[in-house]
Design an enzyme around this catalytic site. Structure first.
Site, PDB file in Angstrom:
ATOM      1  N   HIS A  34       0.860  -1.180   0.000  1.00  0.00           N
ATOM      2  CA  HIS A  34       0.000   0.000   0.000  1.00  0.00           C
ATOM      3  C   HIS A  34       0.903   1.239   0.000  1.00  0.00           C
ATOM      4  CE1 HIS A  34       1.124   0.079   4.186  1.00  0.00           C
ATOM      5  NE2 HIS A  34       0.564  -1.101   4.400  1.00  0.00           N
ATOM      6  N   GLY A  36       1.966   3.101   2.194  1.00  0.00           N
ATOM      7  CA  GLY A  36       3.016   3.096   3.224  1.00  0.00           C
ATOM      8  C   GLY A  36       4.281   2.429   2.704  1.00  0.00           C
ATOM      9  N   HIS A  37       4.101   1.295   1.999  1.00  0.00           N
ATOM     10  CA  HIS A  37       5.269   0.625   1.415  1.00  0.00           C
ATOM     11  C   HIS A  37       5.906   1.491   0.320  1.00  0.00           C
ATOM     12  CE1 HIS A  37       2.873  -2.955   2.844  1.00  0.00           C
ATOM     13  NE2 HIS A  37       4.050  -3.220   3.362  1.00  0.00           N
ATOM     14  N   GLN A  61       7.127 -15.435  11.806  1.00  0.00           N
ATOM     15  CA  GLN A  61       6.655 -14.346  12.661  1.00  0.00           C
ATOM     16  C   GLN A  61       5.152 -14.404  12.929  1.00  0.00           C
ATOM     17  OE1 GLN A  61       8.144 -11.329   9.694  1.00  0.00           O
ATOM     18  NE2 GLN A  61       6.405 -10.139  10.392  1.00  0.00           N
ATOM     19  N   LYS A 149       5.287   2.565  11.612  1.00  0.00           N
ATOM     20  CA  LYS A 149       4.035   1.991  12.121  1.00  0.00           C
ATOM     21  C   LYS A 149       4.325   0.814  13.050  1.00  0.00           C
ATOM     22  CE  LYS A 149      -0.201  -0.127  11.159  1.00  0.00           C
ATOM     23  NZ  LYS A 149       0.305  -1.480  10.935  1.00  0.00           N
ATOM     24  N   ASP A 150       5.297  -0.029  12.660  1.00  0.00           N
ATOM     25  CA  ASP A 150       5.721  -1.133  13.532  1.00  0.00           C
ATOM     26  C   ASP A 150       6.867  -0.601  14.382  1.00  0.00           C
ATOM     27  OD1 ASP A 150       4.140  -3.569  12.511  1.00  0.00           O
ATOM     28  OD2 ASP A 150       4.890  -2.633  10.692  1.00  0.00           O
ATOM     29  N   GLN A 153       9.033  -3.078  16.240  1.00  0.00           N
ATOM     30  CA  GLN A 153       9.841  -3.825  15.255  1.00  0.00           C
ATOM     31  C   GLN A 153      11.066  -3.009  14.842  1.00  0.00           C
ATOM     32  OE1 GLN A 153       8.328  -6.170  11.743  1.00  0.00           O
ATOM     33  NE2 GLN A 153       8.823  -4.310  10.639  1.00  0.00           N
ATOM     34  N   ARG A 187      -3.352  -5.363   6.798  1.00  0.00           N
ATOM     35  CA  ARG A 187      -4.440  -6.033   7.524  1.00  0.00           C
ATOM     36  C   ARG A 187      -5.743  -5.232   7.516  1.00  0.00           C
ATOM     37  NH1 ARG A 187       0.138  -8.073  10.726  1.00  0.00           N
ATOM     38  NH2 ARG A 187       0.069 -10.347  10.571  1.00  0.00           N
TER      39      ARG A 187
HETATM   40  O1  PAF Z   1       7.233  -5.306   8.477  1.00  0.00           O
HETATM   41  C1  PAF Z   1       7.164  -6.327   7.767  1.00  0.00           C
HETATM   42  O2  PAF Z   1       6.527  -6.352   6.729  1.00  0.00           O
HETATM   43  C2  PAF Z   1       7.883  -7.590   8.233  1.00  0.00           C
HETATM   44  O3  PAF Z   1       7.821  -7.713   9.610  1.00  0.00           O
HETATM   45  C3  PAF Z   1       9.329  -7.679   7.725  1.00  0.00           C
HETATM   46  C4  PAF Z   1      10.187  -6.547   8.277  1.00  0.00           C
HETATM   47  C5  PAF Z   1       9.350  -7.662   6.209  1.00  0.00           C
HETATM   48  C6  PAF Z   1       9.986  -8.986   8.195  1.00  0.00           C
HETATM   49  O4  PAF Z   1       9.314 -10.112   7.713  1.00  0.00           O
END
Ligand code: PAF
Length: 284
Positions: A34, A36-37, A61, A149-150, A153, A187
């Protein structure tokens, strides 16, 4: 854009991309791309000479019972979007290439992985860290892009890269939101129309809590109000709403230093996460 599935062809493709001293930026994704990417790809192109993306729905994950099987995989649209965004190379590894038979390595970034998402999704960050360590080791980019957003992470990955000397500089890219404020997420596709309308309560409640905390209202009171707003909007479960230290992710019960408001809550069958920066409260 060159598309590679076979890890055996990746090495020579990366050498060709680097020819002339070009610097590589990596955009690791799980697809279902989307805006964001696309912001990650744009930033990748700003920060390096060549942009490399990966699409891999990383089974490690997802905990048992999570949405691995129904995670959206719109490959054609994803390829088109990356091409239009000016990505130079896309690697789409198979699970067997990422994790060859007998794969026995797990990367755990202990301290930052225990709270919040780590508590709600046991094993999640080990899965993320293992996949990201592999991608960075194979591709060896100068820069790697991840969404704010993450937020947890991003902190885990910064630590991972520092601890293992993986050599990439990790860049966090600001959250992209829909017009009404909902953070874009692959999601969000799970939300029914009614849930989508009510989902906006998440960013709204968080923004209100940010303003409240910045104006000096007690942190607990601001968080309780946000939680009540989510329940009233029909969120069935609030995993956490917390004010945290932006670097350590430890909870704060009073404002201090660099802060972030982080939250995860479920509406219908969809678990949403979001976060906002918080400034110091105004002095009276
Ligand atoms: O943020 C994501 O889409 C995933 O967690 C990532 C960093 C590609 C790792 O699988």
């Amino acid at each position: 854009m060159q598309i590679i599935r076979d890890i055996g062809q990746l090495g020579s493709a990366l050498i060709a991309l680097r020819a002339g001293g070009h610097r590589l930026a990596l955009v690791p994704t799980m697809g279902a791309l989307h805006a964001g990417h696309m912001a990650l790809v744009e930033e990748a192109r700003r920060q390096a000479d060549r942009a490399v993306a990966t699409i891999f729905v990383n089974p490690l994950q997802f905990a048992a019972g999570e949405d691995l099987d129904r995670y959206p995989r719109p490959e054609e649209e994803d390829v088109r979007a990356l091409e239009e965004a000016g990505c130079d190379l896309l690697w789409m590894p198979t699970p067997e290439q990422m994790y060859p038979p007998g794969f026995a390595t797990s990367v755990s970034v202990s301290a930052l992985s225990t709270r919040w998402e780590g508590e709600a999704r046991p094993g999640h960050f080990e899965g993320v860290a293992t996949a990201v360590a592999k991608l960075l080791s194979v591709i060896r980019p100068e820069v790697a892009m991840f969404g704010d957003k993450d937020f947890q992470q991003l902190a885990v990955i910064r630590r991972l890269v520092l601890d293992l000397g993986l050599g990439a500089s990790v860049v966090g890219v600001p959250i992209v939101r829909d017009d009404d404020g909902l953070a874009l997420s692959s999601r969000n596709a799970y939300l029914t129309a009614g849930e989508r309308r009510r989902a906006v309560t998440l960013p709204q409640a968080l923004q209100r809590a940010v303003l409240a905390i910045e104006s000096g209202i007690a942190v607990r009171e601001a968080l309780d109000q946000a939680e009540q707003a989510l329940s009233a909007a029909g969120f069935s479960k609030v995993d956490y709403i917390a004010l945290v230290d932006a670097l350590t992710l430890e909870p704060l019960d009073a404002p201090a230093g660099r802060m972030r408001l982080v939250a995860a809550a479920t509406i219908g069958s969809t678990r949403l996460i979001d976060n906002y920066p918080v400034g110091m409260p105004q002095r009276q």
